[in-house]
Design an enzyme around this catalytic site. Structure first.
Site, PDB file in Angstrom:
ATOM      1  N   CYS A 164       0.813  -1.220   0.000  1.00 29.80           N
ATOM      2  CA  CYS A 164       0.000   0.000   0.000  1.00 29.80           C
ATOM      3  C   CYS A 164       0.849   1.275   0.000  1.00 29.80           C
ATOM      4  CB  CYS A 164      -0.937  -0.011   1.195  1.00 29.80           C
ATOM      5  SG  CYS A 164      -1.952  -1.496   1.223  1.00 29.80           S
ATOM      6  N   HIS A 297      -2.425   8.099   6.192  1.00 32.49           N
ATOM      7  CA  HIS A 297      -2.718   6.791   5.590  1.00 32.49           C
ATOM      8  C   HIS A 297      -4.153   6.420   5.969  1.00 32.49           C
ATOM      9  CE1 HIS A 297      -1.781   3.096   3.640  1.00 32.49           C
ATOM     10  NE2 HIS A 297      -1.970   2.359   4.710  1.00 32.49           N
ATOM     11  N   GLU A 308      -0.562   5.024  13.600  1.00 32.19           N
ATOM     12  CA  GLU A 308      -0.288   6.277  12.872  1.00 32.19           C
ATOM     13  C   GLU A 308      -0.358   7.471  13.834  1.00 32.19           C
ATOM     14  OE1 GLU A 308      -2.593   6.763   9.304  1.00 32.19           O
ATOM     15  OE2 GLU A 308      -1.282   8.343   8.549  1.00 32.19           O
ATOM     16  N   LYS A 329      -9.510   7.748   2.360  1.00 36.08           N
ATOM     17  CA  LYS A 329      -9.970   6.363   2.203  1.00 36.08           C
ATOM     18  C   LYS A 329     -11.458   6.179   2.483  1.00 36.08           C
ATOM     19  CE  LYS A 329      -5.459   4.220   2.533  1.00 36.08           C
ATOM     20  NZ  LYS A 329      -4.583   5.416   2.578  1.00 36.08           N
ATOM     21  N   HIS A 334      -9.656   2.289  -0.103  1.00 38.79           N
ATOM     22  CA  HIS A 334      -8.204   2.132  -0.052  1.00 38.79           C
ATOM     23  C   HIS A 334      -7.769   1.602  -1.420  1.00 38.79           C
ATOM     24  CE1 HIS A 334      -4.195   1.186   0.869  1.00 38.79           C
ATOM     25  NE2 HIS A 334      -4.329   0.742   2.112  1.00 38.79           N
ATOM     26  N   PHE A 393       1.899  -3.565   3.991  1.00 39.95           N
ATOM     27  CA  PHE A 393       2.391  -4.896   4.345  1.00 39.95           C
ATOM     28  C   PHE A 393       3.910  -4.949   4.183  1.00 39.95           C
ATOM     29  CE2 PHE A 393      -1.339  -8.061   3.442  1.00 39.95           C
ATOM     30  CZ  PHE A 393      -1.971  -7.609   4.569  1.00 39.95           C
TER      31      PHE A 393
END
Lengths: 413, 400
Positions: A164, A297, A308, A329, A334, A393
């Site tokens: 991502c 994010h 975060e 998002k 996303h 990830f």
């Protein structure tokens, strides 16, 4: 070594809000959300059935696809749509000469996943051999090859796949290529697609919402997957000035890190994520006090948002509360590997227009929430420096610092 | 700006462990190819693969950990461990200042099929979340970072075979610019029944010829290969301070994509220009390592043509080497092996021969492809793809 300044002079996108920057920005400003039940595949077997798809009117438009050169894979189609607009917007191209040595760096996570599933299905069922075209389009590099061929990009090209964080990293890579003099101009961004294997994967991890994505809300329950592409035409400041280009914003620096903590979980203390933020600020040669806005994010999963918040706190401390923040998002889902590119576009437009779009659905009341979350309606504010954050990830963290174009020779006003 | 040295090499490949195993086997004419497994639908009776046997993954992971990772993660982390040991480098407290850059072209395919199989069989509720992350192309990079505690800049490139040289180039820039003093950079590919199924169709007719054929104009057979190769890059200051023994210095790189002109001419032009770009001279090139895989794909024809031009036009004693002739077509893993092998060859001042030279290879090319001692201090590592993308690295030996 003298590093060259790099500016964004063309923007393009196809998003769940439709085709073009104007549709994207206006919908963001209005606080709309494109999150809907998924139509492209039967999501009935999954706990979450929500997604944010590129409208069918675009996806199914064969004439449009043909006008884009007929890409055999959807992320390449999306990327071509976005790139066409970015190049038109920058008033360059549509094809370059060999001597231009235009570069290109794209980022993707899910590109070609649908083609891989088609090949996998035929393999398991001992069906017919895959066609050469299907095999070709199942390579992750297909999107890059298609774009490079379409515009005759003969400079350095590459494809980043850091989950991502992919297209934020791609923007940084392209920034480096220009900054270090490897090329004068580059197309950067990325396209990604909403595919069943990725939806099924995040669904199996209980990372997908069943109601609505609520970033930094106390009752958040996850995200939904979006799709689309974002393209930014970057060039050296010298190049932009020489041709009298309109400048949206300046790319000031970026930072990468690996949390080295876990393959899927974000770090508990946010330290690894904070490293990427600090590196981006150092590269931009600005202090944390200079950041006015963060495009987070903001996945709306319980753990990611908490991490975060800690990362932002670690870098910005008590000043965090003065920083405006939002997450795209809950508006467009996303968008996986393309998320960073779409969020960078939004961040550039915030700098250009002095308005921060709201984050739909959220109350911004997560435990420890330290940023000034923009909710309800867009907030007008003079934003000089902005940060866009992407985490993925594999511990991948990528952050980029963008500056409002001040029209001056000095880097910072 | 600082010099960037290669101080560690880690190889897990069909020849076994370490770069010496590759050099010794290649010098002795051992290709390490085995028969394409009968159970994996070989394209013909002579088809072969470059498969990795056992490797010491238990040295780096517990049994429980090994159950949670796939083959490419285990192989990559093992190669990274070998590279760090070869560099005699205990990253320890420097984890925050150590970058991890990775390249792969097709490593995720096997795990992608494994994870999606329940969907393909109409049983999506049986998806195993533990296998889902393995689909991400950067998961091996993340595993290396987790295993060795590396929190420096980290990325994975997946543009195709060239991602290997792109990863090295980008890591080189990070060290050169002082962003980090250490970078662990490498790549991996793996084989499986499904991977071979895809490669058989991906390589098409090139799987069906009787023998690999290098530097000629006729088609030859590609030998799909697997492995992992990792390098340790260090700033010269960092390496000197700990008295590391470098293999070579990276001097610079060039990359791009050939447009509409003649590719062999374009590639020869890149090879000719890059020495002066990095302050060297093409006459001092001792080794030209190319990415030919043994057939007549567009990039292989371009390389053959460019080698011919070099042999005819450059007054140097450069030897030519195609590491895929003894390691197989391993895309990113063999792209990294090209770099590792060139670095080791510069230090040893010897290079192994290219095997399976085409009968119609030009005599001038053939004469330079036989291996032997190196006369000169520098090497060009050239990679190219059939779509016209290219990437070239310039290395120099005799440093430190």
């Amino acid at each position: 070594m003298r590093k060259r300044r790099v500016v964004a002079t063309g923007l393009g996108t196809v998003s769940p809000f439709g085709l073009g920057i104007e549709a994207y920005w206006n919908a963001l400003l209005r606080g709309e959300s494109a999150v809907r039940p998924i139509e492209r595949f039967d999501a009935g077997a999954y706990r979450s059935r929500l997604g944010a798809e590129v409208p069918r009117s675009i996806y199914d438009d064969e004439a449009l696809r043909k006008a884009c050169g007929g890409p055999a894979e959807d992320s390449a189609f999306f990327m071509a749509l976005a790139a066409d607009e970015a190049l038109r917007d920058a008033r360059v191209g549509p094809t370059f000469t060999d001597a231009d040595r235009a570069g290109c760096v794209l980022g993707t996570l899910c590109a070609s996943a649908r083609e891989m599933m088609m090949i996998g299905r035929a393999y398991l069922e001992t069906g017919p051999a895959p066609s050469a075209e299907l095999i070709d389009s199942a390579r992750p590099g297909y999107q890059l090859q298609f774009v490079a061929d379409r515009y005759n990009l003969t400079g350095p090209t590459s494809l980043v796949s850091t989950a991502c964080a992919s297209s934020t990293d791609a923007l940084g890579y392209a920034f480096d290529l220009i900054q270090l003099g490897e090329c004068d101009r580059a197309l950067a961004g990325g396209g990604d697609v909403l595919v069943e294997s990725i939806h099924g994967g995040f669904n199996s991890m209980f990372a997908l919402t069943t109601e609505a994505p609520r970033p930094f809300d106390r009752d958040r329950d996850g995200f939904c997957i979006g799709e689309g592409a974002g393209a930014v035409y970057l060039e050296s400041l010298d190049s932009a000035r020489a041709r009298g280009a309109g400048i949206y914003a300046e790319i000031l620096g970026y930072g990468l890190s690996n949390t080295a903590h876990h393959l899927t979980a974000t770090s508990e203390d946010g330290a690894g994520e904070a490293l990427a933020i600090r590196r981006a600020l150092d590269a931009a040669e600005i202090s944390p006090d200079s950041i006015d806005y963060i495009n987070t994010h903001g996945t709306a999963t319980r753990y990611n948002d908490a991490t975060e918040i800690r990362a932002v706190q670690a870098v910005f401390g008590s000043r965090s509360s003065a920083i405006l923040a939002n997450s795209n998002k809950s508006a467009i889902g996303h968008c996986m590997g393309a998320a960073g590119a779409l969020e960078a576009l939004s961040t550039i437009l915030v700098l250009k227009n002095g308005a921060v779009p709201p984050t739909p659905f959220t109350r911004g009341n997560a435990d420890g929430m330290n940023m000034d979350m923009v909710r309800g309606v867009a907030r007008r504010r003079d934003i000089r420096h902005a940060l866009s954050q992407s985490f993925g990830f594999g511990g991948a963290c990528s952050c980029i610092v963008l500056g409002r174009w001040n029209g001056l020779d000095a880097k910072h006003d | 700006m600082t010099d960037v040295w290669i101080t560690g090499l880690g190889v897990v490949g069909p020849h076994g462990l370490g770069i010496d195993a590759v050099l010794e086997a290649a010098s002795a004419g051992k290709t390490a190819f085995t028969k394409w497994p009968e159970s994996h639908a070989p394209p013909n009776a002579s088809a072969s693969v470059g498969a990795v046997g056992s490797f010491p993954k238990e040295k780096y992971f517990s049994e429980r950990q090994l159950r949670q990772i796939d083959r490419v993660m285990a192989m990559s982390a093992c190669a990274a461990g070998l590279a760090l040991e070869d560099a005699a480098l205990d990253v320890g407290a420097e984890g925050d200042r150590t970058a991890t850059f990775f390249a792969t072209s097709r490593a995720e395919r096997t795990s992608m099929l494994r994870f999606t199989q329940p969907i393909l069989e109409g049983k999506p509720r049986q998806l195993n979340p533990a296998n889902f992350p393995w689909m991400a192309r950067n998961i091996a990079c993340g595993q290396i970072a987790v295993r060795f505690g590396l929190r420096g800049p980290s990325t994975t490139l997946a543009s195709g075979s060239l991602a290997a040289l792109e990863a090295v180039s980008r890591a080189y820039d990070f060290v050169r610019l002082g962003r980090v003093p250490i970078a662990v950079v490498g790549g991996a590919e793996i084989l499986s029944k499904f991977a071979l199924h895809m490669l058989r169709h991906d390589y098409g007719d090139d799987c069906f010829h009787s023998e690999p054929s290098f530097f000629g104009l006729r088609p030859g057979r590609l030998v799909p290969s697997e492995g992992a190769c990792m390098l340790v890059l260090e700033s010269a200051e960092h390496a000197r301070a700990r008295k590391a023994a470098p293999y070579a210095r990276i001097d610079g790189w060039d990359a791009g994509r050939f447009g509409r002109g003649a590719w062999d001419e374009g590639l020869y032009g890149v090879w000719s220009r890059i020495p002066s770009k990095v302050g060297g001279a093409r006459e001092r090139i001792a080794l030209l390592s190319v990415s030919s895989g043994g057939s007549d794909r567009a990039h292989e024809r371009a390389e053959t043509g460019a080698l011919q031009r070099w042999a005819d036009g450059v007054p140097s004693a450069a030897r030519f080497c195609a590491p895929r002739s003894f390691a197989g077509e391993g895309e990113c893993w063999t792209g990294l092996l090209q770099v590792a092998l060139a670095a080791a060859a510069l230090r040893a001042r010897r290079v192994p021969p290219t095997w399976h030279l085409a009968e119609d290879a030009a005599e001038a090319v053939r004469a330079r492809a036989g291996g032997g001692s190196l006369d000169g201090a520098s090497a060009l590592i050239s990679g190219m793809e059939k779509n016209g993308r290219y990437s070239v690295l310039h290395l120099s030996g005799g440093v430190g």
